[in-house]
Design an enzyme around this catalytic site. Structure first.
Site, PDB file in Angstrom:
ATOM      1  N   TYR A  28      12.642  11.820  -3.194  1.00 15.39           N
ATOM      2  CA  TYR A  28      11.221  11.998  -2.894  1.00 15.39           C
ATOM      3  C   TYR A  28      10.947  13.474  -2.618  1.00 15.39           C
ATOM      4  O   TYR A  28      11.388  14.027  -1.601  1.00 15.39           O
ATOM      5  CB  TYR A  28      10.791  11.175  -1.677  1.00 15.39           C
ATOM      6  CG  TYR A  28      10.895   9.679  -1.843  1.00 15.39           C
ATOM      7  CD1 TYR A  28      11.022   9.081  -3.087  1.00 15.39           C
ATOM      8  CD2 TYR A  28      10.857   8.844  -0.732  1.00 15.39           C
ATOM      9  CE1 TYR A  28      11.118   7.705  -3.229  1.00 15.39           C
ATOM     10  CE2 TYR A  28      10.945   7.467  -0.852  1.00 15.39           C
ATOM     11  CZ  TYR A  28      11.085   6.909  -2.106  1.00 15.39           C
ATOM     12  OH  TYR A  28      11.179   5.538  -2.228  1.00 15.39           O
ATOM     13  N   SER A  71       5.637  -0.958  -1.659  1.00 12.87           N
ATOM     14  CA  SER A  71       4.363  -1.184  -2.346  1.00 12.87           C
ATOM     15  C   SER A  71       3.746  -2.530  -1.969  1.00 12.87           C
ATOM     16  O   SER A  71       3.274  -3.284  -2.830  1.00 12.87           O
ATOM     17  CB  SER A  71       4.551  -1.099  -3.871  1.00 12.87           C
ATOM     18  OG  SER A  71       3.329  -0.853  -4.522  1.00 12.87           O
ATOM     19  N   PRO A  72       3.702  -2.860  -0.666  1.00 15.69           N
ATOM     20  CA  PRO A  72       3.168  -4.170  -0.256  1.00 15.69           C
ATOM     21  C   PRO A  72       1.667  -4.303  -0.477  1.00 15.69           C
ATOM     22  O   PRO A  72       1.131  -5.412  -0.432  1.00 15.69           O
ATOM     23  CB  PRO A  72       3.520  -4.236   1.235  1.00 15.69           C
ATOM     24  CG  PRO A  72       3.548  -2.804   1.666  1.00 15.69           C
ATOM     25  CD  PRO A  72       4.122  -2.051   0.500  1.00 15.69           C
ATOM     26  N   LEU A  73       0.991  -3.171  -0.708  1.00 18.06           N
ATOM     27  CA  LEU A  73      -0.437  -3.201  -1.023  1.00 18.06           C
ATOM     28  C   LEU A  73      -0.690  -2.884  -2.492  1.00 18.06           C
ATOM     29  O   LEU A  73      -1.825  -2.609  -2.884  1.00 18.06           O
ATOM     30  CB  LEU A  73      -1.201  -2.201  -0.133  1.00 18.06           C
ATOM     31  CG  LEU A  73      -1.172  -2.498   1.362  1.00 18.06           C
ATOM     32  CD1 LEU A  73      -1.857  -1.394   2.148  1.00 18.06           C
ATOM     33  CD2 LEU A  73      -1.833  -3.844   1.652  1.00 18.06           C
ATOM     34  N   ALA A  74       0.384  -2.928  -3.296  1.00 18.30           N
ATOM     35  CA  ALA A  74       0.277  -2.637  -4.738  1.00 18.30           C
ATOM     36  C   ALA A  74      -0.404  -1.290  -4.960  1.00 18.30           C
ATOM     37  O   ALA A  74      -1.359  -1.165  -5.721  1.00 18.30           O
ATOM     38  CB  ALA A  74      -0.449  -3.756  -5.464  1.00 18.30           C
ATOM     39  N   GLN A  75       0.113  -0.274  -4.243  1.00 17.92           N
ATOM     40  CA  GLN A  75      -0.400   1.099  -4.310  1.00 17.92           C
ATOM     41  C   GLN A  75      -1.896   1.178  -3.978  1.00 17.92           C
ATOM     42  O   GLN A  75      -2.602   2.064  -4.444  1.00 17.92           O
ATOM     43  CB  GLN A  75      -0.117   1.721  -5.676  1.00 17.92           C
ATOM     44  CG  GLN A  75       1.375   1.934  -5.929  1.00 17.92           C
ATOM     45  CD  GLN A  75       1.655   2.799  -7.137  1.00 17.92           C
ATOM     46  OE1 GLN A  75       0.758   3.144  -7.909  1.00 17.92           O
ATOM     47  NE2 GLN A  75       2.906   3.158  -7.306  1.00 17.92           N
ATOM     48  N   LEU A  88      -4.183  -1.299  -4.494  1.00 17.63           N
ATOM     49  CA  LEU A  88      -5.012  -2.244  -5.234  1.00 17.63           C
ATOM     50  C   LEU A  88      -5.580  -3.322  -4.315  1.00 17.63           C
ATOM     51  O   LEU A  88      -6.746  -3.723  -4.442  1.00 17.63           O
ATOM     52  CB  LEU A  88      -4.186  -2.904  -6.345  1.00 17.63           C
ATOM     53  CG  LEU A  88      -4.889  -3.979  -7.163  1.00 17.63           C
ATOM     54  CD1 LEU A  88      -5.922  -3.358  -8.091  1.00 17.63           C
ATOM     55  CD2 LEU A  88      -3.882  -4.804  -7.965  1.00 17.63           C
ATOM     56  N   LYS A  99     -10.756  -1.406  -2.353  1.00 19.89           N
ATOM     57  CA  LYS A  99     -11.671  -0.267  -2.493  1.00 19.89           C
ATOM     58  C   LYS A  99     -11.799   0.238  -3.927  1.00 19.89           C
ATOM     59  O   LYS A  99     -12.578   1.151  -4.190  1.00 19.89           O
ATOM     60  CB  LYS A  99     -11.259   0.868  -1.566  1.00 19.89           C
ATOM     61  CG  LYS A  99      -9.967   1.566  -1.926  1.00 19.89           C
ATOM     62  CD  LYS A  99      -9.695   2.695  -0.927  1.00 19.89           C
ATOM     63  CE  LYS A  99      -8.429   3.466  -1.274  1.00 19.89           C
ATOM     64  NZ  LYS A  99      -8.188   4.567  -0.311  1.00 19.89           N
TER      65      LYS A  99
END
Length: 323
Positions: A59, A198-202, A204, A208
Site C-alpha cells: 500500500y 471492502s465491506p461497503l463495496a468501496q 457502493l 450516495k
C-alpha cells in the site's frame, strides 16, 4: 465496540480500520489527507475502541505502514496491528527480511498479525510458512494470517505452519457473499476469523452513488460495480438498506457493516476518508439486526445481479468514452 475472543493478547474489535488509502495515490485524497487527516482518523479510532488496524507493504509502497505506525505512536500496546507480505519470491529468508522491513516502517518490535497478501500461483506455502515459523519463534510475529485464500489453501497453509493460521482476509459484503459457502462455516466451527475487506463495496452500499452521481477517483471509477447499469440495478438493495436503517436511526452504510459482522466469526475493516466516517463506522458494532432484517437484506442482495467479468468490459469502455 464489541470484540471477538480469539485467544490473542490484544482484543480484536469487530470493526477495524483498513489503511489501504493511507499514502496511496489511487484514492485521490491528496497530501493533506496523508499528512494530517490519516493521523486524526487513527487517533479517533483508538479512542472509540478500535483495536484492529490493517495495512500492507504494497500500500503506497510502504507509505501506508509508515503513516499508520506514526499515527498509532504511544497507543501501540492497545492495538492489534496487522500488515501483509506481498508474496513475490516468497522463500523463507525473504519472508523474514520483509517482515523486519515492515516492522521498521511501522515503528514496532511486534507484528500482531502477519498475513500473506494473496496465494502465489507457483510457490506453495511450505517455504513461506518456514519463514513465518522463524518470525514467530523470535517473537517478531504473534499470529499468522492469509488473504484471498480458498478454504483448501488456507488449510494447507495451516498444515505447513504447524499451528493455527488465525485469519483469512477476503472481500465480503452484501454484494460479494462468496465466503459464506465455505470460509465462514469453517471459521465459526474452528475458532478462526474471516477479516472482511471492502465491506461497503468501496462505498457502493453507502447509498450516495447513482447514475448521475458516480465516483470520481480512479479506483472506484474502474470498478464495474459503479457502472451506470449496476448503479441502476443496486437500487432495490439500497432501498432495503434505507428501510432497515430508518428502523435503527442509522445510515445505509452502518446497516451494511452491521450485516457483515452479524456473523460471529467476522471482523470488518472499512476504510475511512474522515474522522466523521470512522465515527460512523464504529456505530455499526452496536447495531443488532433482527433475523427478519438480516434475511430481508440477504434476499435483496440475492436479487442484485450486477454486470461483471468480461460482460462488463464494453460497458466500462462506453462509460470512459462518455466521461
Amino acid at each position: 465496540m464489541r470484540y471477538l475472543s480469539a485467544g490473542t493478547t490484544t482484543r480484536i474489535s469487530r470493526i477495524g480500520l483498513g489503511a489501504w488509502q493511507f499514502g496511496s495515490a489511487g484514492w485521490g485524497y491528496g497530501q493533506d489527507y496523508a499528512e494530517q487527516e490519516a493521523s486524526a482518523i487513527v487517533r479517533r479510532a483508538v479512542e472509540l475502541g478500535v483495536t484492529v488496524f490493517d495495512t500492507a507493504e504494497i500500500y503506497g509502497f510502504g507509505r501506508s505502514e509508515r503513516i499508520l505506525g506514526a499515527a498509532i505512536g504511544e497507543d501501540r500496546e492497545s492495538v492489534f496491528l496487522a500488515t501483509k507480505l506481498f508474496p513475490l519470491l516468497p522463500v523463507a529468508p525473504v519472508v523474514e527480511q520483509r517482515a523486519v522491513a515492515s516492522a521498521n516502517r511501522l515503528g514496532t518490535r511486534r507484528i500482531d498479525l502477519y498475513q500473506v497478501h494473496q496465494p502465489n500461483p507457483v510457490v506453495r506455502d511450505g517455504t513461506i510458512m518456514r519463514g513465518m515459523r522463524a518470525l514467530q519463534r523470535v517473537g517478531l510475529v504473534s499470529e499468522v494470517g492469509v488473504s484471498n485464500y480458498s478454504l483448501d489453501r488456507w488449510r494447507a497453509a495451516e498444515h505447513a505452519l504447524g499451528s493455527r493460521v488465525l485469519s483469512n482476509q477476503v472481500r465480503y459484503s452484501l454484494v460479494d457473499r462468496s465466503p459464506e459457502q465455505y470460509l465462514l462455516p469453517f471459521a465459526e466451527s474452528t475458532g478462526h476469523i474471516v477479516i472482511a475487506y471492502s465491506p461497503l463495496a468501496q462505498g457502493l452500499l453507502s447509498g450516495k452513488y447513482d447514475r448521475d452521481h458516480r465516483p470520481a477517483n480512479r479506483l472506484r471509477a474502474g470498478n464495474p460495480l459503479f457502472l451506470p447499469e449496476n448503479l441502476d440495478r443496486v437500487g432495490d438493495l439500497i432501498e432495503t438498506l434505507r428501510e432497515v436503517a430508518d428502523a435503527h436511526a442509522a445510515t445505509p452504510a452502518q446497516i451494511a457493516l452491521a450485516w457483515v459482522i452479524h456473523h460471529p466469526a467476522v471482523v470488518a475493516i472499512p476504510g475511512a476518508s474522515s474522522v466523521g466516517q470512522v465515527e460512523s463506522n464504529v456505530v455499526a458494532a452496536d447495531i443488532d439486526l433482527t433475523e427478519d432484517e438480516y434475511q430481508a437484506l440477504h434476499a435483496a442482495a440475492v436479487r442484485f445481479r450486477p454486470v461483471t467479468g468480461p460482460a462488463a468490459l464494453p460497458h466500462l469502455l462506453r462509460s470512459r468514452v462518455a466521461r
